[in-house]
Design an enzyme around this catalytic site. Structure first.
Site, PDB file in Angstrom:
ATOM      1  N   GLU A  27       0.847  -1.228  -0.136  1.00 43.09           N
ATOM      2  CA  GLU A  27      -0.049   0.091   0.061  1.00 43.09           C
ATOM      3  C   GLU A  27       1.104   1.320  -0.272  1.00 43.09           C
ATOM      4  O   GLU A  27       2.053   1.298   0.445  1.00 43.09           O
ATOM      5  CB  GLU A  27      -0.942   0.120   1.176  1.00 43.09           C
ATOM      6  CG  GLU A  27      -1.656   1.310   1.398  1.00 43.09           C
ATOM      7  CD  GLU A  27      -2.930   1.161   2.633  1.00 43.09           C
ATOM      8  OE1 GLU A  27      -3.681   1.870   2.612  1.00 43.09           O
ATOM      9  OE2 GLU A  27      -2.909   0.069   3.283  1.00 43.09           O
ATOM     10  N   ASN A  72      -6.688   1.338   2.814  1.00 48.31           N
ATOM     11  CA  ASN A  72      -7.365   2.724   3.076  1.00 48.31           C
ATOM     12  C   ASN A  72      -6.997   3.765   1.986  1.00 48.31           C
ATOM     13  O   ASN A  72      -7.697   4.416   1.644  1.00 48.31           O
ATOM     14  CB  ASN A  72      -7.148   3.317   4.499  1.00 48.31           C
ATOM     15  CG  ASN A  72      -7.626   2.350   5.505  1.00 48.31           C
ATOM     16  OD1 ASN A  72      -8.301   1.282   5.225  1.00 48.31           O
ATOM     17  ND2 ASN A  72      -7.188   2.584   6.668  1.00 48.31           N
ATOM     18  N   GLU A 173     -12.391  -2.311   2.658  1.00 50.69           N
ATOM     19  CA  GLU A 173     -13.053  -1.940   4.022  1.00 50.69           C
ATOM     20  C   GLU A 173     -14.321  -0.894   4.008  1.00 50.69           C
ATOM     21  O   GLU A 173     -14.264  -0.186   4.749  1.00 50.69           O
ATOM     22  CB  GLU A 173     -11.799  -1.704   4.962  1.00 50.69           C
ATOM     23  CG  GLU A 173     -10.845  -2.709   5.225  1.00 50.69           C
ATOM     24  CD  GLU A 173      -9.911  -2.367   6.510  1.00 50.69           C
ATOM     25  OE1 GLU A 173      -9.834  -1.163   6.750  1.00 50.69           O
ATOM     26  OE2 GLU A 173      -9.222  -3.220   6.786  1.00 50.69           O
ATOM     27  N   TYR A 244      -6.421  -8.442  12.289  1.00 49.42           N
ATOM     28  CA  TYR A 244      -4.831  -8.164  12.781  1.00 49.42           C
ATOM     29  C   TYR A 244      -5.132  -8.530  14.402  1.00 49.42           C
ATOM     30  O   TYR A 244      -6.181  -8.380  15.089  1.00 49.42           O
ATOM     31  CB  TYR A 244      -4.716  -6.547  12.836  1.00 49.42           C
ATOM     32  CG  TYR A 244      -4.654  -6.331  11.219  1.00 49.42           C
ATOM     33  CD1 TYR A 244      -3.163  -6.429  10.473  1.00 49.42           C
ATOM     34  CD2 TYR A 244      -5.507  -5.455  10.730  1.00 49.42           C
ATOM     35  CE1 TYR A 244      -3.117  -6.106   9.310  1.00 49.42           C
ATOM     36  CE2 TYR A 244      -5.392  -5.240   9.403  1.00 49.42           C
ATOM     37  CZ  TYR A 244      -4.316  -5.429   8.439  1.00 49.42           C
ATOM     38  OH  TYR A 244      -4.109  -4.933   7.405  1.00 49.42           O
ATOM     39  N   GLU A 292      -6.219  -9.213   4.106  1.00 46.25           N
ATOM     40  CA  GLU A 292      -5.145  -8.401   4.909  1.00 46.25           C
ATOM     41  C   GLU A 292      -5.096  -9.371   6.425  1.00 46.25           C
ATOM     42  O   GLU A 292      -6.354  -9.568   6.932  1.00 46.25           O
ATOM     43  CB  GLU A 292      -5.760  -6.976   5.536  1.00 46.25           C
ATOM     44  CG  GLU A 292      -5.667  -6.041   4.307  1.00 46.25           C
ATOM     45  CD  GLU A 292      -6.030  -4.504   4.759  1.00 46.25           C
ATOM     46  OE1 GLU A 292      -5.853  -4.397   5.962  1.00 46.25           O
ATOM     47  OE2 GLU A 292      -6.620  -3.976   3.866  1.00 46.25           O
ATOM     48  N   GLN A 353       1.883  -5.713   5.946  1.00 47.62           N
ATOM     49  CA  GLN A 353       2.354  -5.732   4.588  1.00 47.62           C
ATOM     50  C   GLN A 353       3.627  -6.320   4.152  1.00 47.62           C
ATOM     51  O   GLN A 353       4.067  -6.989   4.871  1.00 47.62           O
ATOM     52  CB  GLN A 353       2.086  -3.901   4.431  1.00 47.62           C
ATOM     53  CG  GLN A 353       0.841  -3.553   4.390  1.00 47.62           C
ATOM     54  CD  GLN A 353       0.776  -1.949   3.805  1.00 47.62           C
ATOM     55  OE1 GLN A 353       1.569  -1.640   3.284  1.00 47.62           O
ATOM     56  NE2 GLN A 353      -0.381  -1.517   4.319  1.00 47.62           N
TER      57      GLN A 353
END
Length: 502
Positions: A27, A72, A173, A244, A292, A353
């Protein structure tokens, strides 16, 4: 000492292992792109400005697909800003991470970088501030060979061949109030369905991922999936999951049980997807893209990293640069076990990531690149997990946790490749202070031979690899393992991750 027993039978399978399970995520966030994969002034930089030391580590990691450009970030991204002559590319405010985006790296450059690592691009379109037309435009630019305004623009920009992106994420998201363009499940589902149908008019064989929940702990979880799939089931191939994990209040026994939460998350989404299938009388199976996942100390970001002064939004700030310890790597390895345990339905995943930002690879500007502790469970599992995931019979004592109830001390999964006859077993000991004496019945594998056993462990569970000490933690051969008369015996140290190759 804790005693446990495991039985492996290659006749009892979960499902084939899709190589896309070993995907990652890049990202435009912090130093993931700039000073991460791309640093033209670095001594190792190639002609395109990409760090070759990072390329080598990414290849060693064994990454298959890479999701890009967010995250995002994508919900405010204008893809056309990142193509064409660099001097003409605009600088933009990135509202997601309160940074300034230079657009030096865009779609063409990133697709070129992926060719260097032999990876495949998984592209996310902006359904936050944009919609159907933007998705069609970037699809035309990326995938049409020539003869249209946007495909010819790509060629004029130096990318002669189409990028041929096969997997596309319909936003990111969109259930999250933090997301630009966030709305209700109904709003998002209708937009995602329209976008999917439009993109399939260009190419019916695209694989499309619709946004599921950004966490199993969102207040809309479950209902979000139901509504979104009600509108999109016939038009998409995957629904996403994001998760996460970090320790709560120093509760490491609970932290070590994080994969229990991932298991339940996956199984809940599968149940919801199968309900949607039953309602419409469909024979189509909806798969999960767990695009993710990681250990992420989100509380540190909210306390320390967040940039608030709009006048000083920097370029590529140091954001989310978590330093991972042994206990983090053991939890990480357990999360990989959970993904493999559901290989019949989780057929794509993205470690979030790849470089610097909550990442297995770290870099220093002008300096070295090194492997974090989490690098090793990923690279070894990616190399060894082939063929099919197996159903296992595990007999093991449990311990109590406040959030997850009773949890086995041992977490395990096995994979078997019928073509080569190779079997791999991945093991975690969740105990903070006790070894596990594990017996594995491998008689059903036939004449099995022990090839290697590697364990990630340290007496200090907070030990980490750093710029000054980049090889403090590495996997080592586990000499306790022995195989005799169809029984593999091995001792698992406390807070450890182990890979066995048969």
């Amino acid at each position: 000492m804790i005693r446990a027993h495991l039985t492996i039978d290659p006749h009892f399978t979960v499902g084939p292992i899709d190589r896309r399970l070993f995907g990652s995520f890049v990202e435009h966030l912090g130093r993931c792109v700039y000073d991460g994969i791309y640093e033209p002034s670095h001594p190792s930089a190639d002609a395109d400005g990409f760090r070759t030391d990072v390329i080598d580590l990414v290849k060693e990691l064994g990454v298959s697909t890479v999701r890009y450009p967010g995250g995002n970030f994508v919900s405010g991204y204008r893809w056309e800003d990142g193509v064409g002559p660099r001097p003409e590319r605009p600088r933009r405010l990135d509202l997601a991470w309160h940074s300034t985006e230079t657009n030096e790296v865009g779609l063409d450059e990133f697709a070129g970088w992926l060719r260097k690592i032999d990876g495949q691009l998984m592209y996310a379109v902006n359904l936050g501030t944009r919609g159907v037309q933007d998705a069609l435009d970037v699809l035309e630019y990326a995938n049409i060979r020539s003869g249209t305004a946007l495909s010819d623009r790509r060629i004029a920009n130096g990318a002669q061949e189409p990028h041929d992106i096969r997997m596309w994420c319909l936003g990111n998201e969109m259930d999250g109030p933090w997301q630009l363009g966030h709305g209700t499940a109904e709003d998002y589902a209708q937009l995602a369905a329209k976008t999917a149908r439009a993109m399939r008019q260009v190419d019916a064989d695209l694989q499309l991922v619709v946004c599921g929940s950004s966490s199993a702990h969102m207040p809309t979880f479950g209902e979000w999936e139901r509504v979104v799939l009600e509108h999109t089931y016939d038009d998409v191939d995957f629904i996403s999951c994001h998760a996460y994990y970090e320790p709560r209040d120093g509760d490491y026994p609970e932290f070590l049980a994080s994969a229990v939460d991932m298991d339940r998350f996956i199984e809940s989404v599968v149940a919801t997807a199968d309900h949607a299938k039953a309602v419409r009388g469909s024979d189509k199976v909806m798969y999960i893209s767990f695009d993710e996942w990681n250990v992420w100390y989100q509380s540190r970001y909210h306390e320390v990293d967040r940039i608030t002064d709009v006048a000083t939004w920097p370029v590529a700030p140091r954001l989310l640069e978590d330093q991972y310890s042994v206990v983090d790597a053991v939890v990480f390895g357990s999360l990989l076990i959970a993904l493999l345990r559901h290989a019949d339905r989780v057929t794509a995943a993205s470690l979030a990531q790849l470089v610097n930002v909550i990442a297995p690879i770290m870099t220093e500007p002008g300096g070295p690149a090194w492997r974090q502790t989490t690098f090793f469970p990923f690279s070894i599992t990616s190399a060894l997990a082939r063929g099919e995931s197996l159903e296992l019979k595990l007999e093991c004592p449990c311990y109590d946790t406040e959030r997850y109830g009773e949890v086995p001390y041992v977490d395990a999964v096995a994979t078997h490749d019928r073509e080569t006859g190779k079997t791999s077993v991945f093991l975690v000991n969740r105990s903070l202070d006790e070894e596990v004496s594990l017996e594995i019945d491998v008689r059903m594998l036939g004449a099995a031979a022990l090839r290697s056993v590697r364990t990630l462990h340290d007496d200090d569970i907070h030990a980490a690899n750093t710029l000054s000490e980049p090889e403090r933690v590495t996997p080592r051969s586990n000499d306790s393992a022995s195989l005799e008369d169809g029984t593999l015996t091995i001792t698992l140290p406390p807070v450890s991750w182990t890979a066995v190759e048969l």
